[in-house]
Design an enzyme around this catalytic site. Structure first.
Site, PDB file in Angstrom:
ATOM      1  N   SER A  95       0.960  -1.278   0.234  1.00  0.00           N
ATOM      2  CA  SER A  95       0.197   0.105  -0.037  1.00  0.00           C
ATOM      3  C   SER A  95       0.947   1.195  -0.040  1.00  0.00           C
ATOM      4  O   SER A  95       1.710   1.347  -1.004  1.00  0.00           O
ATOM      5  CB  SER A  95      -0.722  -0.021   1.283  1.00  0.00           C
ATOM      6  OG  SER A  95      -2.055   1.000   1.203  1.00  0.00           O
ATOM      7  N   ASP A 217     -10.130  -4.342  -5.501  1.00  0.00           N
ATOM      8  CA  ASP A 217      -9.514  -3.391  -4.726  1.00  0.00           C
ATOM      9  C   ASP A 217     -10.112  -2.145  -4.778  1.00  0.00           C
ATOM     10  O   ASP A 217     -10.092  -1.444  -5.459  1.00  0.00           O
ATOM     11  CB  ASP A 217      -7.984  -3.261  -4.882  1.00  0.00           C
ATOM     12  CG  ASP A 217      -7.210  -2.650  -3.671  1.00  0.00           C
ATOM     13  OD1 ASP A 217      -7.992  -2.162  -2.798  1.00  0.00           O
ATOM     14  OD2 ASP A 217      -5.967  -2.746  -3.637  1.00  0.00           O
ATOM     15  N   HIS A 245      -7.613  -5.140  -0.260  1.00  0.00           N
ATOM     16  CA  HIS A 245      -6.450  -4.570  -0.473  1.00  0.00           C
ATOM     17  C   HIS A 245      -5.181  -5.120   0.377  1.00  0.00           C
ATOM     18  O   HIS A 245      -4.200  -4.602   0.201  1.00  0.00           O
ATOM     19  CB  HIS A 245      -6.779  -2.839   0.096  1.00  0.00           C
ATOM     20  CG  HIS A 245      -5.645  -2.161   0.060  1.00  0.00           C
ATOM     21  ND1 HIS A 245      -5.280  -1.657  -1.375  1.00  0.00           N
ATOM     22  CD2 HIS A 245      -5.076  -1.359   0.711  1.00  0.00           C
ATOM     23  CE1 HIS A 245      -4.186  -0.772  -1.213  1.00  0.00           C
ATOM     24  NE2 HIS A 245      -3.957  -0.493   0.118  1.00  0.00           N
TER      25      HIS A 245
END
Length: 267
Positions: A95, A217, A245
């Site tokens: 991320s 996602d 995610h």
């Protein structure tokens, strides 16, 4: 300052193996990698850590000014790598940590020799000709909700971010991780994350790079993965058969295999 203590550094795997550094995202800690570590540790030296303010890090080292930008987190990475005297390590960032890795590689190229970006996003807010997945008003509303009631926001948002509603234990794990973070620290990290724009930084990446996105996602849609791959010269894009995610939790086998395949590729 001792970086081992500050960032709760853990080293496992083969002492003589090539080095892989695993970096977690917002609201998480190094425990999020536990399902893929065994596969990596068979052949590689695996370094895990917690950003200051997360997990088992030294909370007394928290500095809201330092961590008001991604550069502060990148400095953490470089300092951990320097203390361990890592050379040409493969940095795996989940991320927002994918962009932290880009900054760290630019500032200390002798330390980081390759990047793996897991569910990356260089900018979460839509822009002209760019789809990040959120409007500016959406992000401001998200941040206002988080700042007003962090625990309530965590309970509502973590399952959405995780996806996989048929596996509620995954959403609960992410909720627990979010709720374990100090709300004041989480507010700063959230603004740093969701208001960042690292698109220009992508174009300066000069190390081998793997981009891993997920089939579904809500935080980093497929368009973002394609954008990152197109922006990073010579990078490779692999779409994981995963929803949500956090593929290292929802699809650990596929995530580990994609990373291992990249690690085995001659560079």
């Amino acid at each position: 300052m001792n970086m081992h203590h500050r960032n709760n550094v853990t080293v496992t795997g083969r002492d003589d193996g090539p080095v892989v550094v695993l970096a977690h995202g917002f609201g998480c800690d190094q425990n999020m990698w536990r399902l893929i570590v065994p596969a990596l540790a068979e052949q590689y030296r695996v370094v895990l850590f917690d950003y200051v303010g997360s997990g088992g890090s030294d909370l007394s080292a928290w500095d809201p000014e330092r961590y008001a930008s991604l550069d502060g987190y990148a400095r953490d990475v470089v300092e951990v790598c320097a203390e361990l005297d890592l050379r040409r390590a493969v940095f795996v960032g989940h991320s927002v940590s994918a962009m932290v890795g880009v900054l760290a590689a630019a500032s200390a190229p002798e330390r980081i020799g390759a990047l793996v970006m897991v569910a990356p996003s260089p900018r979460y807010i839509d822009d002209d000709g760019y789809r990040g997945g959120f409007g500016a008003e959406d992000i401001e509303e998200l941040l206002e909700s988080l700042e007003a009631n962090y625990l309530g926001w965590s309970s509502a948002m973590a399952p959405v971010i995780m996806g996989n509603p048929e596996r509620p234990e995954l959403g609960q794990e992410l909720t627990n991780s979010f709720c374990a973070t100090d709300p004041d620290i989480a507010r700063v990290f959230a603004r740093t994350t969701f208001l960042s724009d690292s698109r220009e930084d992508l174009r300066s990446v000069s190390v081998p790079t793997l981009v891993l996105d997920c089939a579904e996602d809500v935080i980093a849609p497929r368009e973002v993965g394609a954008y990152v791959q197109a922006a990073v010269p010579g990078s490779r894009l692999v779409t994981l058969p995963a929803t949500g995610h956090c593929p290292q939790l929802s699809a650990p086998e596929a995530t580990a295999e994609a990373i291992l395949d990249f690690l085995r590729t001659p560079r």
